[in-house]
Design a protein around this motif. Structure first.
Motif, short mmCIF file in Angstrom:
data_model
loop_
_atom_site.label_atom_id
_atom_site.label_comp_id
_atom_site.label_asym_id
_atom_site.label_seq_id
_atom_site.Cartn_x
_atom_site.Cartn_y
_atom_site.Cartn_z
N UNK A 82 0.82 -1.21 0.00
CA UNK A 82 0.00 0.00 0.00
C UNK A 82 0.84 1.25 0.00
N UNK A 83 1.90 1.24 0.80
CA UNK A 83 2.79 2.39 0.90
C UNK A 83 3.47 2.66 -0.45
N UNK A 84 3.96 1.59 -1.08
CA UNK A 84 4.64 1.75 -2.37
C UNK A 84 3.67 2.29 -3.42
N UNK A 85 2.43 1.79 -3.41
CA UNK A 85 1.45 2.27 -4.38
C UNK A 85 1.17 3.76 -4.17
N UNK A 86 1.00 4.17 -2.91
CA UNK A 86 0.74 5.58 -2.61
C UNK A 86 1.90 6.45 -3.08
N UNK A 87 3.12 6.00 -2.86
CA UNK A 87 4.27 6.80 -3.26
C UNK A 87 4.40 6.91 -4.78
N UNK A 88 3.90 5.92 -5.49
CA UNK A 88 3.97 5.99 -6.95
C UNK A 88 2.95 6.95 -7.54
N UNK A 89 2.11 7.53 -6.70
CA UNK A 89 1.19 8.57 -7.17
C UNK A 89 1.86 9.94 -7.21
N UNK A 90 2.91 10.12 -6.43
CA UNK A 90 3.54 11.45 -6.37
C UNK A 90 4.08 11.96 -7.69
N UNK A 91 4.71 11.11 -8.51
CA UNK A 91 5.24 11.64 -9.79
C UNK A 91 4.19 12.32 -10.66
N UNK A 92 2.95 11.83 -10.68
CA UNK A 92 1.93 12.45 -11.52
C UNK A 92 1.55 13.84 -10.99
N UNK A 93 1.71 14.05 -9.68
CA UNK A 93 1.43 15.36 -9.09
C UNK A 93 2.60 16.31 -9.31
N UNK A 94 3.80 15.81 -9.12
CA UNK A 94 5.00 16.65 -9.20
C UNK A 94 5.43 16.87 -10.65
N UNK A 95 5.27 15.85 -11.47
CA UNK A 95 5.68 15.86 -12.88
C UNK A 95 7.20 15.97 -13.03
N UNK A 96 7.65 15.77 -14.26
CA UNK A 96 9.08 15.82 -14.53
C UNK A 96 9.59 17.26 -14.44
N UNK A 97 10.69 17.42 -13.75
CA UNK A 97 11.27 18.76 -13.58
C UNK A 97 12.70 18.82 -14.10
N UNK A 98 13.07 17.88 -14.94
CA UNK A 98 14.40 17.89 -15.52
C UNK A 98 15.50 17.48 -14.56
N UNK A 99 15.15 16.68 -13.54
CA UNK A 99 16.14 16.25 -12.57
C UNK A 99 16.98 15.10 -13.11
N UNK A 100 18.15 14.93 -12.52
CA UNK A 100 18.98 13.79 -12.87
C UNK A 100 18.42 12.50 -12.27
N UNK A 101 17.89 12.61 -11.06
CA UNK A 101 17.17 11.53 -10.42
C UNK A 101 15.94 12.16 -9.77
N UNK A 102 14.74 11.78 -10.26
CA UNK A 102 13.52 12.39 -9.76
C UNK A 102 12.67 11.44 -8.96
N UNK A 103 11.52 11.94 -8.49
CA UNK A 103 10.65 11.14 -7.63
C UNK A 103 10.07 9.93 -8.36
N UNK A 104 10.02 9.98 -9.69
CA UNK A 104 9.45 8.87 -10.44
C UNK A 104 10.33 7.63 -10.39
N UNK A 105 11.58 7.79 -9.96
CA UNK A 105 12.50 6.66 -9.94
C UNK A 105 12.52 5.95 -8.58
N UNK A 106 11.78 6.47 -7.61
CA UNK A 106 11.64 5.83 -6.31
C UNK A 106 12.99 5.52 -5.68
N UNK A 107 13.93 6.44 -5.82
CA UNK A 107 15.27 6.22 -5.29
C UNK A 107 15.36 6.74 -3.87
N UNK A 108 16.55 6.57 -3.26
CA UNK A 108 16.74 6.98 -1.88
C UNK A 108 16.81 8.49 -1.73
N UNK A 109 17.19 9.19 -2.80
CA UNK A 109 17.31 10.64 -2.76
C UNK A 109 17.12 11.18 -4.17
#
Length: 441
Positions: A82-109
């Motif tokens: 459930x937690x993982x599914x909820x976190x995978x909703x954040x990228x659609x809210x934040x959208x791509x911002x040209x980061x090298x590593x962004x929230x869509x990659x579910x990384x540590x930072x």
């Protein structure tokens, strides 16, 4: 005790203002025995006024579309499906911002490029059950946020903190919490440079509950993000004694002596050694074994990298601190589904020996525990030579008596997922309306 929420429920149930005030007065007096009944009643009446003034407001600025699913029943924060599914909703809210590593990659930072180098930022919340143990809370959350910087191949350069204590909490909590942060800060020579201190809910939350977080900033020339995991790689893992989760398990299950095993800097020292070694550039990715244990981390890593990760159970038990392992066995806690705070390194097999040697030079044991192959984005576990699915459970392993009771979900998971996704979509639509109506003028 959230007296604002209590008042909203009371009034919504049709209770009269006078009766609601009397009930609230009794609750305030029970939590604040030194206040007079007259003061408690005056406070109760003021709360009722504020609640009535803020009830029924409509429009984007005052209301949100509810999902109908609570945080607890969906397992948000419990490091499972459930937690993982909820976190995978954040990228659609934040959208791509040209980061090298962004929230869509579910990384540590996350990472952005600036001036030819990578700037890494991350934040971790303190363990919620360490509210009564501020030093432990500060120590472990600081170690956790530094881990998230190190596993991106970055050197941490600054820490920042935030602490919230409820209205009746002792002021000493903010000092003890900060001392826990400062202990790691000084030992690792990473300065604590800024922070914030507030009360939880201001005047509306009674009690002594504490919560907070610590963030970190790092710099790197070479990223070791999860997306770089590749078929043919091997998985190497260090020994682990756990952090906030294991400390909490020990405290609330009658094993306080185990807490001492968690007070170390093994992970950070091993990471420092790798940062100083030439073999760092050969490492593809790193992570810390925290989110739902190895079950959660390898599953998330496989999904991000688009490959299959296979873990061999045989060497894993030997990498758990003996005192921690004994406690987990006695309490029947699945060691594969709980945070061990071990370092997981993914690299080509030809680099494995050197990586293990460098980590050993920091006094930390590391062993090979698996490999990466082409195939579907999933994770497998080899047990006694047999390969089986290795998936996160609905929640991480239940590691306290209370968690063993609540480790269940009665509602249909797919139904809840649909409700949660609709709520995330509604948030996206609201954001776009606000930008158009207010921020594009």
């Amino acid at each position: 005790m959230d007296i604002e929420e209590m008042t909203r429920h009371c009034l919504a149930g049709g209770t009269s203002d006078d009766e609601c005030a009397r009930r609230l007065q009794a609750q305030i007096c029970s939590k604040k025995p030194r206040v007079s009944p007259e003061y408690a009643l005056e406070l109760a009446e003021a709360v009722i006024t504020e609640v009535k003034n803020t009830t029924g407001l409509t429009g984007d600025l005052f209301a949100f579309e509810p999902s109908g699913v609570s945080m607890g029943e969906f397992g948000v924060g419990s490091r499972g499906a459930g937690d993982f599914f909820a976190h995978r909703q954040f990228p659609k809210i934040i959208k791509s911002t040209g980061t090298s590593v962004g929230v869509d990659e579910m990384d540590d930072a996350g990472a952005v490029e600036a001036g030819g180098r990578y700037i890494i930022t991350t934040v971790d919340g303190m363990h919620s059950r360490l509210s009564d143990f501020p030093f432990l809370a500060g120590f472990h959350v600081t170690r956790a946020t530094l881990r998230d910087v190190y596993v991106m191949g970055a050197r941490p350069v600054a820490l920042l903190s935030d602490i919230h204590v409820a209205d009746d909490g002792d002021v000493a909590k903010i000092f003890d919490y900060t001392a826990g942060i400062a202990a790691v800060s000084e030992a690792m020579a990473v300065p604590l440079v800024t922070g914030s201190t507030l009360r939880i809910g201001g005047d509306m939350v009674l009690g002594s509950r504490m919560t907070g977080c610590v963030g970190a900033v790092g710099v790197a020339d070479h990223l070791t993000a999860r997306k770089s995991t590749a078929p043919g790689d091997v998985l190497l893992m260090t020994e682990g004694a756990g952090g906030g989760t294991i400390a909490t398990a020990g405290l609330y299950s009658g094993f306080p002596e185990v807490v001492e095993e968690t007070i170390n800097l093994h992970f950070l020292r091993a990471s420092e050694a790798l940062l100083d070694a030439e073999v760092l550039t050969e490492i593809h990715s790193m992570t810390d074994v925290t989110n739902g244990g190895l079950r959660g981390d390898v599953y998330e890593m496989a999904e991000t990298a688009g490959c299959r990760i296979v873990v061999d159970e045989a060497p894993l038990r030997s990498l758990i601190n003996p005192a921690v392992r004994d406690m987990l066995d006695v309490l029947k806690i699945d060691h594969l589904g709980v945070s061990l705070d071990a370092l997981l390194v993914v690299a080509p097999p030809e680099a494995a020996a050197e990586i293990t040697r460098v980590v050993a030079s920091a006094g930390v044991v590391m062993k090979e525990i698996g490999y990466v192959t082409e195939g579907p984005s999933d994770s497998k576990l080899i047990v006694d030579g047999e390969m089986q699915d290795f998936l996160p459970k609905f929640r991480e392993s239940a590691y306290t008596p209370v968690k063993k009771v609540v480790d269940t979900h009665e509602r249909d998971f797919d139904e809840m997922k649909a409700c949660v996704e609709r709520a995330a979509d509604a948030a996206v639509e609201k954001k776009e309306r606000i930008i158009k109506e207010y921020l594009s003028r």
